[in-house]
Write an enzyme that holds these catalytic residues in place. Structure first.
Site, short mmCIF file in Angstrom:
data_model
loop_
_atom_site.label_atom_id
_atom_site.label_comp_id
_atom_site.label_asym_id
_atom_site.label_seq_id
_atom_site.Cartn_x
_atom_site.Cartn_y
_atom_site.Cartn_z
N LYS A 124 0.81 -1.21 0.12
CA LYS A 124 0.13 0.11 -0.11
C LYS A 124 0.94 1.16 -0.05
CE LYS A 124 -3.46 2.91 1.10
NZ LYS A 124 -4.18 3.52 -0.15
N LYS A 144 1.17 11.42 6.08
CA LYS A 144 1.65 10.31 7.02
C LYS A 144 2.13 9.12 6.12
CE LYS A 144 -1.64 7.85 7.74
NZ LYS A 144 -2.34 6.67 7.30
P1 NAD Z 1 -10.56 9.64 8.97
O1 NAD Z 1 -9.89 10.67 9.84
O2 NAD Z 1 -11.82 10.13 8.04
O3 NAD Z 1 -11.18 8.35 9.84
C1 NAD Z 1 -10.71 7.87 10.91
C2 NAD Z 1 -11.70 7.66 12.04
O4 NAD Z 1 -11.24 6.97 13.25
C3 NAD Z 1 -12.28 8.87 12.55
O5 NAD Z 1 -13.69 8.69 12.73
C4 NAD Z 1 -11.65 8.98 14.06
O6 NAD Z 1 -12.66 9.61 14.87
C5 NAD Z 1 -11.42 7.61 14.24
N1 NAD Z 1 -10.60 7.27 15.34
C6 NAD Z 1 -9.08 7.91 15.41
N2 NAD Z 1 -8.52 7.39 16.45
C7 NAD Z 1 -9.63 6.56 17.08
C8 NAD Z 1 -9.54 5.65 18.20
N3 NAD Z 1 -8.50 5.68 19.22
N4 NAD Z 1 -10.40 4.95 18.78
C9 NAD Z 1 -11.54 4.91 17.86
N5 NAD Z 1 -11.83 5.59 16.72
C10 NAD Z 1 -10.61 6.56 16.59
O7 NAD Z 1 -9.53 8.88 8.10
P2 NAD Z 1 -9.80 7.87 6.63
O8 NAD Z 1 -9.73 8.95 5.49
O9 NAD Z 1 -11.16 7.40 6.75
O10 NAD Z 1 -8.67 6.99 6.59
C11 NAD Z 1 -8.62 5.81 7.64
C12 NAD Z 1 -7.43 5.03 7.05
O11 NAD Z 1 -7.48 4.70 5.67
C13 NAD Z 1 -6.32 5.91 7.13
O12 NAD Z 1 -4.90 5.18 7.71
C14 NAD Z 1 -5.88 6.48 5.40
O13 NAD Z 1 -4.58 6.56 5.63
C15 NAD Z 1 -6.41 5.26 4.90
N6 NAD Z 1 -7.02 5.48 3.64
C16 NAD Z 1 -7.68 6.50 3.29
C17 NAD Z 1 -8.21 6.83 2.25
C18 NAD Z 1 -9.10 7.96 1.86
O14 NAD Z 1 -9.15 8.30 0.72
N7 NAD Z 1 -9.70 8.91 2.74
C19 NAD Z 1 -7.90 5.92 1.09
C20 NAD Z 1 -7.29 4.60 1.43
C21 NAD Z 1 -6.81 4.43 2.66
#
Ligand code: NAD
Length: 304
Positions: free
Chosen positions: A172, A240
Protein backbone atom coordinates in the site's frame (compact mmCIF):
# COMPACT_ATOMS: atom_id res chain seq x y z
CA UNK A 1 -22.51 -16.74 5.40
CA UNK A 2 -23.30 -13.58 7.30
CA UNK A 3 -21.74 -12.97 10.70
CA UNK A 4 -21.26 -10.40 13.44
CA UNK A 5 -18.26 -8.27 12.60
CA UNK A 6 -16.53 -5.76 14.84
CA UNK A 7 -15.47 -2.42 13.36
CA UNK A 8 -13.42 0.45 14.84
CA UNK A 9 -12.98 3.79 13.04
CA UNK A 10 -16.02 5.15 11.20
CA UNK A 11 -14.35 7.98 9.28
CA UNK A 12 -14.33 8.88 5.59
CA UNK A 13 -13.41 5.29 4.66
CA UNK A 14 -14.65 3.30 7.64
CA UNK A 15 -18.27 4.48 7.52
CA UNK A 16 -18.95 3.56 3.87
CA UNK A 17 -17.14 0.22 4.35
CA UNK A 18 -19.25 -0.54 7.43
CA UNK A 19 -22.38 0.42 5.47
CA UNK A 20 -21.48 -2.04 2.73
CA UNK A 21 -20.94 -4.83 5.28
CA UNK A 22 -24.39 -4.08 6.70
CA UNK A 23 -25.96 -3.96 3.24
CA UNK A 24 -24.50 -7.42 2.55
CA UNK A 25 -26.37 -8.76 5.58
CA UNK A 26 -23.61 -8.81 8.23
CA UNK A 27 -24.27 -7.51 11.70
CA UNK A 28 -21.77 -4.75 12.55
CA UNK A 29 -20.85 -3.77 16.08
CA UNK A 30 -18.78 -0.59 15.88
CA UNK A 31 -17.01 2.13 17.84
CA UNK A 32 -15.45 5.51 17.04
CA UNK A 33 -14.11 8.27 19.27
CA UNK A 34 -16.53 10.68 17.52
CA UNK A 35 -19.97 10.25 19.07
CA UNK A 36 -21.52 11.83 15.97
CA UNK A 37 -20.69 8.68 14.01
CA UNK A 38 -23.19 6.76 16.16
CA UNK A 39 -26.36 8.14 14.55
CA UNK A 40 -25.02 7.43 11.03
CA UNK A 41 -24.07 3.88 12.00
CA UNK A 42 -27.43 3.18 13.62
CA UNK A 43 -29.29 4.67 10.65
CA UNK A 44 -27.52 2.10 8.46
CA UNK A 45 -28.54 -0.73 10.82
CA UNK A 46 -25.33 -1.07 12.84
CA UNK A 47 -24.95 -1.36 16.59
CA UNK A 48 -22.82 1.02 18.64
CA UNK A 49 -20.36 -0.39 21.19
CA UNK A 50 -18.93 1.35 24.25
CA UNK A 51 -15.27 0.56 23.46
CA UNK A 52 -12.98 -1.62 21.30
CA UNK A 53 -12.85 -4.05 24.22
CA UNK A 54 -16.67 -4.34 24.25
CA UNK A 55 -16.51 -5.21 20.53
CA UNK A 56 -13.85 -7.88 21.04
CA UNK A 57 -15.93 -9.38 23.87
CA UNK A 58 -18.54 -10.29 21.25
CA UNK A 59 -16.79 -10.52 17.86
CA UNK A 60 -14.17 -13.01 16.66
CA UNK A 61 -13.36 -10.87 13.61
CA UNK A 62 -12.67 -7.15 14.08
CA UNK A 63 -11.81 -4.72 11.28
CA UNK A 64 -10.24 -1.32 11.93
CA UNK A 65 -9.97 1.77 9.72
CA UNK A 66 -7.94 4.27 11.73
CA UNK A 67 -5.84 7.32 10.86
CA UNK A 68 -2.37 6.41 12.15
CA UNK A 69 -0.25 3.51 13.46
CA UNK A 70 -0.47 5.14 16.91
CA UNK A 71 -4.29 5.04 16.79
CA UNK A 72 -4.22 1.38 15.75
CA UNK A 73 -1.89 0.54 18.65
CA UNK A 74 -4.11 2.42 21.12
CA UNK A 75 -7.26 0.66 19.87
CA UNK A 76 -5.53 -2.72 20.01
CA UNK A 77 -3.45 -2.59 23.20
CA UNK A 78 -4.86 0.38 25.19
CA UNK A 79 -6.68 -0.11 28.53
CA UNK A 80 -10.01 -0.55 26.69
CA UNK A 81 -8.31 -2.19 23.73
CA UNK A 82 -9.28 -5.13 21.57
CA UNK A 83 -6.76 -7.50 23.19
CA UNK A 84 -8.77 -7.48 26.42
CA UNK A 85 -11.87 -8.88 24.68
CA UNK A 86 -12.84 -12.53 25.13
CA UNK A 87 -13.70 -13.42 21.56
CA UNK A 88 -11.04 -11.74 19.37
CA UNK A 89 -9.54 -14.23 16.94
CA UNK A 90 -8.77 -12.26 13.75
CA UNK A 91 -7.77 -8.58 13.60
CA UNK A 92 -7.97 -6.94 10.16
CA UNK A 93 -6.23 -3.60 9.60
CA UNK A 94 -7.73 -1.68 6.67
CA UNK A 95 -5.80 1.48 7.61
CA UNK A 96 -2.51 2.61 6.09
CA UNK A 97 -0.09 1.99 8.93
CA UNK A 98 3.14 0.68 7.42
CA UNK A 99 5.03 -2.58 7.90
CA UNK A 100 6.84 -1.71 11.16
CA UNK A 101 3.58 -1.13 13.07
CA UNK A 102 1.97 -4.16 11.44
CA UNK A 103 4.79 -6.43 12.62
CA UNK A 104 4.63 -5.06 16.16
CA UNK A 105 0.84 -5.43 16.32
CA UNK A 106 0.92 -8.95 14.87
CA UNK A 107 3.52 -10.02 17.46
CA UNK A 108 1.48 -8.52 20.33
CA UNK A 109 -1.72 -10.17 19.14
CA UNK A 110 -0.03 -13.54 18.62
CA UNK A 111 0.87 -13.55 22.34
CA UNK A 112 -2.89 -13.36 23.03
CA UNK A 113 -3.73 -16.07 20.52
CA UNK A 114 -5.12 -13.76 17.82
CA UNK A 115 -4.03 -13.37 14.19
CA UNK A 116 -3.37 -10.01 12.48
CA UNK A 117 -4.17 -9.54 8.81
CA UNK A 118 -2.93 -6.56 6.75
CA UNK A 119 -5.73 -5.41 4.45
CA UNK A 120 -5.01 -1.79 3.44
CA UNK A 121 -7.20 -0.44 0.68
CA UNK A 122 -6.92 1.86 -2.32
CA UNK A 123 -9.63 3.59 -4.30
CA UNK A 124 -10.70 6.40 -1.99
CA UNK A 125 -14.09 7.28 -0.57
CA UNK A 126 -15.78 6.72 -3.94
CA UNK A 127 -14.30 3.21 -4.11
CA UNK A 128 -15.47 2.49 -0.54
CA UNK A 129 -19.00 3.66 -1.36
CA UNK A 130 -19.17 1.72 -4.61
CA UNK A 131 -17.43 -1.42 -3.33
CA UNK A 132 -14.62 -1.16 -5.87
CA UNK A 133 -11.61 -0.88 -3.56
CA UNK A 134 -8.34 -2.69 -4.18
CA UNK A 135 -7.48 -4.68 -1.04
CA UNK A 136 -3.85 -5.76 -0.40
CA UNK A 137 -3.93 -8.65 2.02
CA UNK A 138 -1.15 -10.40 3.91
CA UNK A 139 -1.25 -12.91 6.75
CA UNK A 140 -2.01 -16.64 6.92
CA UNK A 141 -3.44 -17.77 3.57
CA UNK A 142 -6.25 -19.78 5.18
CA UNK A 143 -7.48 -16.63 6.98
CA UNK A 144 -7.47 -14.80 3.63
CA UNK A 145 -9.63 -17.55 2.15
CA UNK A 146 -11.97 -17.35 5.16
CA UNK A 147 -12.21 -13.55 4.95
CA UNK A 148 -12.64 -13.32 1.18
CA UNK A 149 -16.46 -12.94 1.32
CA UNK A 150 -16.02 -10.10 3.82
CA UNK A 151 -13.46 -8.32 1.62
CA UNK A 152 -15.73 -8.78 -1.40
CA UNK A 153 -18.38 -6.61 0.28
CA UNK A 154 -16.20 -3.54 -0.33
CA UNK A 155 -13.37 -4.68 -2.62
CA UNK A 156 -13.51 -5.46 -6.33
CA UNK A 157 -9.80 -6.29 -6.61
CA UNK A 158 -8.44 -8.54 -3.88
CA UNK A 159 -4.73 -9.32 -3.80
CA UNK A 160 -3.02 -11.80 -1.52
CA UNK A 161 0.55 -10.48 -1.33
CA UNK A 162 2.20 -12.70 1.29
CA UNK A 163 2.17 -14.55 4.59
CA UNK A 164 4.29 -12.12 6.58
CA UNK A 165 2.73 -9.26 8.57
CA UNK A 166 3.59 -5.92 6.96
CA UNK A 167 3.69 -7.14 3.33
CA UNK A 168 0.21 -5.78 2.58
CA UNK A 169 1.03 -2.48 4.26
CA UNK A 170 4.31 -2.15 2.35
CA UNK A 171 2.43 -2.78 -0.92
CA UNK A 172 0.00 0.00 0.00
CA UNK A 173 2.82 2.45 0.82
CA UNK A 174 4.46 1.70 -2.54
CA UNK A 175 1.18 2.56 -4.25
CA UNK A 176 0.71 5.80 -2.32
CA UNK A 177 4.30 6.91 -2.83
CA UNK A 178 3.88 6.49 -6.58
CA UNK A 179 0.47 8.12 -6.67
CA UNK A 180 1.55 11.20 -4.65
CA UNK A 181 4.83 11.62 -6.53
CA UNK A 182 3.00 11.41 -9.88
CA UNK A 183 0.43 13.91 -8.61
CA UNK A 184 3.18 16.40 -7.67
CA UNK A 185 4.97 15.96 -11.01
CA UNK A 186 1.68 16.43 -12.87
CA UNK A 187 0.80 19.61 -10.96
CA UNK A 188 4.26 21.01 -11.72
CA UNK A 189 4.04 20.19 -15.43
CA UNK A 190 0.50 21.56 -15.85
CA UNK A 191 1.38 24.78 -14.02
CA UNK A 192 4.27 25.35 -16.42
CA UNK A 193 1.92 24.85 -19.36
CA UNK A 194 -0.69 27.25 -17.98
CA UNK A 195 2.00 29.85 -17.33
CA UNK A 196 2.99 29.62 -21.00
CA UNK A 197 -0.64 30.04 -22.09
CA UNK A 198 -1.74 26.45 -22.69
CA UNK A 199 -5.29 25.62 -21.72
CA UNK A 200 -5.43 23.15 -18.75
CA UNK A 201 -8.37 21.21 -20.20
CA UNK A 202 -6.60 20.84 -23.55
CA UNK A 203 -3.44 19.65 -21.79
CA UNK A 204 -5.45 17.01 -19.89
CA UNK A 205 -7.05 15.82 -23.13
CA UNK A 206 -3.65 15.51 -24.84
CA UNK A 207 -1.92 13.83 -21.90
CA UNK A 208 -4.75 11.37 -21.29
CA UNK A 209 -4.03 9.75 -24.67
CA UNK A 210 -0.26 10.24 -24.61
CA UNK A 211 2.67 8.64 -22.82
CA UNK A 212 2.57 11.16 -19.95
CA UNK A 213 -0.76 9.95 -18.64
CA UNK A 214 -1.42 8.75 -15.10
CA UNK A 215 -4.27 8.51 -12.58
CA UNK A 216 -3.99 12.22 -11.70
CA UNK A 217 -4.55 13.16 -15.34
CA UNK A 218 -7.34 10.65 -15.94
CA UNK A 219 -9.29 10.94 -12.69
CA UNK A 220 -8.07 13.16 -9.87
CA UNK A 221 -7.57 16.39 -11.79
CA UNK A 222 -10.57 16.36 -14.19
CA UNK A 223 -13.05 14.97 -11.64
CA UNK A 224 -11.92 16.73 -8.49
CA UNK A 225 -9.22 19.40 -8.84
CA UNK A 226 -10.73 21.20 -11.86
CA UNK A 227 -14.14 21.20 -10.18
CA UNK A 228 -12.84 22.06 -6.70
CA UNK A 229 -14.52 18.96 -5.30
CA UNK A 230 -12.75 17.42 -2.27
CA UNK A 231 -11.72 13.79 -2.84
CA UNK A 232 -12.13 12.98 0.88
CA UNK A 233 -8.56 12.36 2.03
CA UNK A 234 -6.88 14.84 4.34
CA UNK A 235 -3.40 16.21 3.71
CA UNK A 236 -2.06 15.15 7.11
CA UNK A 237 -3.00 11.51 6.45
CA UNK A 238 -1.46 11.65 2.98
CA UNK A 239 1.69 13.15 4.53
CA UNK A 240 1.68 10.28 7.04
CA UNK A 241 1.59 7.79 4.13
CA UNK A 242 4.48 9.47 2.28
CA UNK A 243 6.50 9.61 5.49
CA UNK A 244 5.83 5.95 6.29
CA UNK A 245 6.86 5.04 2.74
CA UNK A 246 10.12 6.99 3.06
CA UNK A 247 10.78 5.44 6.46
CA UNK A 248 10.16 1.90 5.19
CA UNK A 249 12.13 2.46 1.98
CA UNK A 250 15.12 3.98 3.76
CA UNK A 251 15.19 1.15 6.29
CA UNK A 252 15.39 -1.32 3.40
CA UNK A 253 17.52 0.47 0.79
CA UNK A 254 19.03 3.75 2.03
CA UNK A 255 18.14 7.36 1.12
CA UNK A 256 14.93 7.77 -0.92
CA UNK A 257 15.63 10.60 -3.37
CA UNK A 258 12.20 10.89 -5.00
CA UNK A 259 10.23 10.10 -1.86
CA UNK A 260 12.04 12.79 0.14
CA UNK A 261 11.12 15.45 -2.42
CA UNK A 262 7.44 14.49 -2.27
CA UNK A 263 7.60 14.49 1.53
CA UNK A 264 9.03 18.04 1.52
CA UNK A 265 6.34 19.29 -0.86
CA UNK A 266 3.60 17.78 1.34
CA UNK A 267 5.23 19.42 4.38
CA UNK A 268 5.21 22.77 2.61
CA UNK A 269 1.53 22.39 1.73
CA UNK A 270 0.67 21.54 5.36
CA UNK A 271 2.57 24.62 6.50
CA UNK A 272 0.79 26.97 4.11
CA UNK A 273 -2.72 25.48 3.82
CA UNK A 274 -3.11 23.54 7.08
CA UNK A 275 -3.11 19.79 7.76
CA UNK A 276 -6.85 19.18 7.42
CA UNK A 277 -7.30 20.49 3.87
CA UNK A 278 -8.01 17.92 1.16
CA UNK A 279 -4.70 16.49 -0.06
CA UNK A 280 -5.39 17.38 -3.69
CA UNK A 281 -4.94 21.01 -2.58
CA UNK A 282 -1.18 20.45 -2.88
CA UNK A 283 -1.91 22.00 -6.29
CA UNK A 284 -1.72 25.42 -4.58
CA UNK A 285 2.01 24.94 -3.91
CA UNK A 286 2.62 24.67 -7.66
CA UNK A 287 0.12 27.34 -8.66
CA UNK A 288 1.73 29.80 -6.23
CA UNK A 289 5.19 28.89 -7.52
CA UNK A 290 4.16 29.48 -11.14
CA UNK A 291 1.95 32.48 -10.33
CA UNK A 292 -1.11 30.91 -12.02
CA UNK A 293 -4.48 29.56 -10.90
CA UNK A 294 -5.97 26.71 -12.95
CA UNK A 295 -7.61 24.49 -10.29
CA UNK A 296 -11.35 25.06 -9.99
CA UNK A 297 -11.71 26.06 -13.64
CA UNK A 298 -13.89 23.28 -15.06
CA UNK A 299 -14.95 25.43 -17.97
CA UNK A 300 -11.49 26.07 -19.29
CA UNK A 301 -12.03 25.26 -22.97
CA UNK A 302 -15.57 23.91 -22.34
CA UNK A 303 -16.93 21.66 -19.60
CA UNK A 304 -14.58 19.00 -18.21
P1 NAD B 1 -10.62 9.66 8.95
O1 NAD B 1 -9.77 10.57 9.77
O2 NAD B 1 -11.75 10.20 8.16
O3 NAD B 1 -11.23 8.49 9.89
C1 NAD B 1 -10.57 7.93 10.97
C2 NAD B 1 -11.60 7.64 12.04
O4 NAD B 1 -10.95 6.98 13.13
C3 NAD B 1 -12.26 8.91 12.62
O5 NAD B 1 -13.66 8.78 12.59
C4 NAD B 1 -11.71 8.99 14.04
O6 NAD B 1 -12.61 9.56 14.96
C5 NAD B 1 -11.47 7.51 14.33
N1 NAD B 1 -10.49 7.31 15.39
C6 NAD B 1 -9.26 7.87 15.54
N2 NAD B 1 -8.66 7.40 16.64
C7 NAD B 1 -9.53 6.52 17.20
C8 NAD B 1 -9.48 5.71 18.37
N3 NAD B 1 -8.41 5.72 19.19
N4 NAD B 1 -10.56 4.95 18.67
C9 NAD B 1 -11.66 4.93 17.85
N5 NAD B 1 -11.75 5.68 16.73
C10 NAD B 1 -10.69 6.47 16.42
O7 NAD B 1 -9.61 8.85 8.03
P2 NAD B 1 -9.96 8.06 6.66
O8 NAD B 1 -9.75 8.99 5.52
O9 NAD B 1 -11.21 7.32 6.83
O10 NAD B 1 -8.72 7.04 6.63
C11 NAD B 1 -8.68 5.91 7.48
C12 NAD B 1 -7.42 5.11 7.11
O11 NAD B 1 -7.54 4.65 5.76
C13 NAD B 1 -6.13 5.92 7.18
O12 NAD B 1 -5.09 5.11 7.65
C14 NAD B 1 -5.92 6.35 5.74
O13 NAD B 1 -4.55 6.61 5.48
C15 NAD B 1 -6.45 5.17 4.98
N6 NAD B 1 -6.99 5.46 3.64
C16 NAD B 1 -7.75 6.56 3.40
C17 NAD B 1 -8.25 6.79 2.10
C18 NAD B 1 -9.09 8.00 1.77
O14 NAD B 1 -9.25 8.29 0.57
N7 NAD B 1 -9.67 8.72 2.73
C19 NAD B 1 -7.98 5.87 1.08
C20 NAD B 1 -7.26 4.72 1.37
C21 NAD B 1 -6.75 4.52 2.66
Amino acid sequence: MTQTLGFVGLGQMGMPIARRLLAAGHRVLAFDLREEARALLEAAGGEWAASPRAIADRCAIVLVSLPTPQAVEAVTFGPEGLVHGWELRVFVDLSTTGPAAAQKIAAGLAERGAVAMDAPVSGGVAGAEQGTLAVMVSGPRERFVELRPVFECFGANLFYVGERPGMGHLMKLINNLLSTTALAATYEALSVGVKAGLDPKTMLDVLAVSSGTNHAIEIKIPKYVMKNIPIGFSLDLSYKDVSLAVQAGEALCGPMRMGRVTQQIWQEAMHTGGPKQDYLQVVKVFEDWAGVRWSGTPDANGPV
